[in-house]
Scaffold this motif. Structure first.
Motif, PDB file in Angstrom:
ATOM      1  N   LEU A  50       0.955  -1.301   0.134  1.00 21.57           N
ATOM      2  CA  LEU A  50       0.039   0.069   0.109  1.00 21.57           C
ATOM      3  C   LEU A  50       0.881   1.307   0.110  1.00 21.57           C
ATOM      4  CD1 LEU A  50      -2.791  -1.065   2.478  1.00 21.57           C
ATOM      5  CD2 LEU A  50      -3.027  -0.637   0.015  1.00 21.57           C
ATOM      6  N   MET A  51       1.902   1.297   0.700  1.00 21.13           N
ATOM      7  CA  MET A  51       2.808   2.445   0.921  1.00 21.13           C
ATOM      8  C   MET A  51       3.530   2.665  -0.418  1.00 21.13           C
ATOM      9  SD  MET A  51       1.644   3.809   3.663  1.00 21.13           S
ATOM     10  CE  MET A  51       2.917   5.087   3.502  1.00 21.13           C
ATOM     11  N   SER A  52       4.075   1.662  -0.975  1.00 17.74           N
ATOM     12  CA  SER A  52       4.855   1.630  -2.319  1.00 17.74           C
ATOM     13  C   SER A  52       3.909   1.697  -3.370  1.00 17.74           C
ATOM     14  CB  SER A  52       5.645   0.457  -2.402  1.00 17.74           C
ATOM     15  OG  SER A  52       5.163  -0.479  -2.710  1.00 17.74           O
ATOM     16  N   LYS A  53       2.658   1.939  -3.170  1.00 19.05           N
ATOM     17  CA  LYS A  53       1.484   1.835  -4.233  1.00 19.05           C
ATOM     18  C   LYS A  53       1.780   0.688  -5.245  1.00 19.05           C
ATOM     19  CE  LYS A  53       1.272   7.092  -4.353  1.00 19.05           C
ATOM     20  NZ  LYS A  53       2.017   8.258  -5.050  1.00 19.05           N
ATOM     21  N   ASN A  54       2.018  -0.341  -4.406  1.00 18.41           N
ATOM     22  CA  ASN A  54       2.231  -1.602  -5.029  1.00 18.41           C
ATOM     23  C   ASN A  54       3.349  -1.856  -5.830  1.00 18.41           C
ATOM     24  OD1 ASN A  54       1.337  -4.270  -5.181  1.00 18.41           O
ATOM     25  ND2 ASN A  54       0.062  -3.932  -7.047  1.00 18.41           N
ATOM     26  N   ARG A  55       4.194  -1.158  -6.019  1.00 19.75           N
ATOM     27  CA  ARG A  55       5.659  -0.926  -6.602  1.00 19.75           C
ATOM     28  C   ARG A  55       6.641  -1.936  -6.228  1.00 19.75           C
ATOM     29  NH1 ARG A  55       5.857   5.250  -7.396  1.00 19.75           N
ATOM     30  NH2 ARG A  55       5.393   5.326  -5.324  1.00 19.75           N
ATOM     31  N   LEU A  56       6.563  -2.086  -5.040  1.00 17.00           N
ATOM     32  CA  LEU A  56       7.838  -2.873  -4.430  1.00 17.00           C
ATOM     33  C   LEU A  56       7.092  -4.101  -3.675  1.00 17.00           C
ATOM     34  CD1 LEU A  56       9.736  -0.094  -2.455  1.00 17.00           C
ATOM     35  CD2 LEU A  56      10.070  -0.973  -5.046  1.00 17.00           C
ATOM     36  N   SER A  57       7.563  -5.224  -3.659  1.00 19.80           N
ATOM     37  CA  SER A  57       7.527  -6.579  -3.137  1.00 19.80           C
ATOM     38  C   SER A  57       7.935  -7.024  -1.863  1.00 19.80           C
ATOM     39  CB  SER A  57       7.353  -7.526  -4.215  1.00 19.80           C
ATOM     40  OG  SER A  57       8.385  -8.171  -4.465  1.00 19.80           O
ATOM     41  N   VAL A  58       8.829  -6.100  -1.385  1.00 16.69           N
ATOM     42  CA  VAL A  58       9.651  -6.420  -0.338  1.00 16.69           C
ATOM     43  C   VAL A  58       9.310  -5.375   0.719  1.00 16.69           C
ATOM     44  CG1 VAL A  58      11.309  -8.005  -1.536  1.00 16.69           C
ATOM     45  CG2 VAL A  58      11.865  -5.228  -1.114  1.00 16.69           C
ATOM     46  N   PRO A  59       9.814  -5.567   2.034  1.00 14.94           N
ATOM     47  CA  PRO A  59       9.657  -4.520   3.049  1.00 14.94           C
ATOM     48  C   PRO A  59      10.724  -3.334   2.798  1.00 14.94           C
ATOM     49  CG  PRO A  59       9.810  -6.517   4.163  1.00 14.94           C
ATOM     50  CD  PRO A  59       9.860  -6.909   2.674  1.00 14.94           C
ATOM     51  N   THR A  60      10.507  -2.335   3.318  1.00 15.11           N
ATOM     52  CA  THR A  60      11.596  -1.292   3.259  1.00 15.11           C
ATOM     53  C   THR A  60      11.946  -0.940   4.672  1.00 15.11           C
ATOM     54  OG1 THR A  60       9.761   0.535   3.481  1.00 15.11           O
ATOM     55  CG2 THR A  60      10.953  -0.197   1.398  1.00 15.11           C
ATOM     56  N   ASN A  61      13.102  -0.168   4.656  1.00 15.28           N
ATOM     57  CA  ASN A  61      13.605   0.310   6.086  1.00 15.28           C
ATOM     58  C   ASN A  61      14.147  -0.837   6.887  1.00 15.28           C
ATOM     59  OD1 ASN A  61      13.187   3.144   5.871  1.00 15.28           O
ATOM     60  ND2 ASN A  61      10.766   2.627   5.853  1.00 15.28           N
ATOM     61  N   TRP A  62      14.730  -1.878   6.221  1.00 10.77           N
ATOM     62  CA  TRP A  62      15.678  -2.830   7.157  1.00 10.77           C
ATOM     63  C   TRP A  62      17.051  -2.470   6.674  1.00 10.77           C
ATOM     64  CZ3 TRP A  62      18.488  -4.712   3.325  1.00 10.77           C
ATOM     65  CH2 TRP A  62      17.701  -4.866   1.741  1.00 10.77           C
ATOM     66  N   GLY A  63      17.922  -3.195   7.568  1.00  4.08           N
ATOM     67  CA  GLY A  63      19.364  -2.927   7.592  1.00  4.08           C
ATOM     68  C   GLY A  63      19.834  -1.570   7.855  1.00  4.08           C
ATOM     69  N   ASP A  64      20.860  -1.294   7.540  1.00  2.53           N
ATOM     70  CA  ASP A  64      21.655  -0.097   8.079  1.00  2.53           C
ATOM     71  C   ASP A  64      21.803   0.908   6.663  1.00  2.53           C
ATOM     72  OD1 ASP A  64      22.875   1.985   9.537  1.00  2.53           O
ATOM     73  OD2 ASP A  64      25.008   1.003   9.233  1.00  2.53           O
ATOM     74  N   HIS A  65      20.666   1.238   6.180  1.00  6.51           N
ATOM     75  CA  HIS A  65      20.689   1.874   4.943  1.00  6.51           C
ATOM     76  C   HIS A  65      19.761   3.162   4.840  1.00  6.51           C
ATOM     77  CE1 HIS A  65      22.268  -1.825   3.428  1.00  6.51           C
ATOM     78  NE2 HIS A  65      21.296  -2.552   3.838  1.00  6.51           N
ATOM     79  N   GLN A  66      19.602   3.755   5.952  1.00  6.54           N
ATOM     80  CA  GLN A  66      18.867   5.015   6.030  1.00  6.54           C
ATOM     81  C   GLN A  66      18.895   5.878   5.228  1.00  6.54           C
ATOM     82  OE1 GLN A  66      16.275   4.288   8.509  1.00  6.54           O
ATOM     83  NE2 GLN A  66      15.334   6.188   7.174  1.00  6.54           N
ATOM     84  N   ALA A  67      19.787   6.257   4.679  1.00  3.60           N
ATOM     85  CA  ALA A  67      20.213   7.408   3.727  1.00  3.60           C
ATOM     86  C   ALA A  67      19.335   6.920   2.286  1.00  3.60           C
ATOM     87  CB  ALA A  67      21.642   8.086   3.294  1.00  3.60           C
ATOM     88  N   ILE A  72      18.886   3.954  -8.432  1.00  2.00           N
ATOM     89  CA  ILE A  72      20.292   4.429  -7.719  1.00  2.00           C
ATOM     90  C   ILE A  72      20.435   3.769  -6.336  1.00  2.00           C
ATOM     91  CG2 ILE A  72      22.127   6.333  -7.322  1.00  2.00           C
ATOM     92  CD1 ILE A  72      22.134   5.466 -10.166  1.00  2.00           C
ATOM     93  N   SER A  73      19.372   4.443  -5.546  1.00  2.00           N
ATOM     94  CA  SER A  73      19.268   4.031  -4.214  1.00  2.00           C
ATOM     95  C   SER A  73      18.960   2.622  -3.842  1.00  2.00           C
ATOM     96  CB  SER A  73      17.899   4.686  -3.507  1.00  2.00           C
ATOM     97  OG  SER A  73      18.066   5.939  -3.762  1.00  2.00           O
ATOM     98  N   ALA A  74      18.369   1.770  -4.592  1.00  2.00           N
ATOM     99  CA  ALA A  74      18.067   0.309  -4.514  1.00  2.00           C
ATOM    100  C   ALA A  74      19.407  -0.316  -4.704  1.00  2.00           C
ATOM    101  CB  ALA A  74      17.141  -0.270  -5.444  1.00  2.00           C
ATOM    102  N   TRP A  75      20.205   0.102  -5.866  1.00  2.00           N
ATOM    103  CA  TRP A  75      21.661  -0.438  -5.906  1.00  2.00           C
ATOM    104  C   TRP A  75      22.605  -0.258  -5.011  1.00  2.00           C
ATOM    105  CZ3 TRP A  75      22.705  -3.960  -9.450  1.00  2.00           C
ATOM    106  CH2 TRP A  75      24.294  -4.477  -9.602  1.00  2.00           C
TER     107      TRP A  75
END
Length: 143
Positions: free
Chosen positions: A23-40, A59-62
């Motif tokens: 819902l939050m990604s408007k169905n564009r992403l199939s995995v959770p976000t904000n995991w790991g140490d990648h805040q920026a 670029i951010s995903a890579w």
């Protein structure tokens, strides 16, 4: 915003986190976000989603995938300029036991990321961004 927090809590309590993320990604992403140490990188990805800018999101995903692979395989990743990005795809694909089609999708996303990073014309979709994030999340969750 309180409604979103309430919805998130309810879905989490019912074990349906993925519904909230979609819902939050408007169905564009199939995995959770904000995991790991990648805040920026997550902040940049969120801005890209708000702006509907898959080029910048790639670029951010890579960056997230690269960090995860570096953490898991610091001695196996190649040096910059020595097909480093391909080695990232190879390591992630092997760890996640990707078939040819999945690996081809990740390599395609890598090539598009390189073109975007160097200002060359290409067509990036949210599918490319999701492909990279799926590999990053799988690498993050792997032993």
């Amino acid at each position: 915003m309180n409604l979103l927090k309430l919805l998130k809590r309810r879905l989490e309590s019912e074990g349906k986190n993925e519904i909230f993320y979609r819902l939050m990604s408007k169905n564009r992403l199939s995995v959770p976000t904000n995991w790991g140490d990648h805040q920026a990188s997550w902040n940049s990805l969120k801005k890209s989603m708000d702006d509907d800018n898959p080029d910048f999101a790639l670029i951010s995903a890579w960056a997230i995938l690269e960090d995860e692979v570096k953490r898991k395989y610091p001695s196996k990743i190649r040096k910059i300029g020595d097909r480093r990005n391909k080695s990232i795809c190879d390591l992630a694909s092997k760890q996640l036991q990707y078939d040819k089609k999945q690996k081809k999708g990740l390599l395609s996303a890598m090539e598009k990321r390189n073109k975007v990073a160097h200002g060359k014309a290409t067509h990036v979709s949210w599918k490319d961004v999701n492909c990279v994030l799926v590999a990053a999340f799988g690498t993050y969750k792997s032993n």
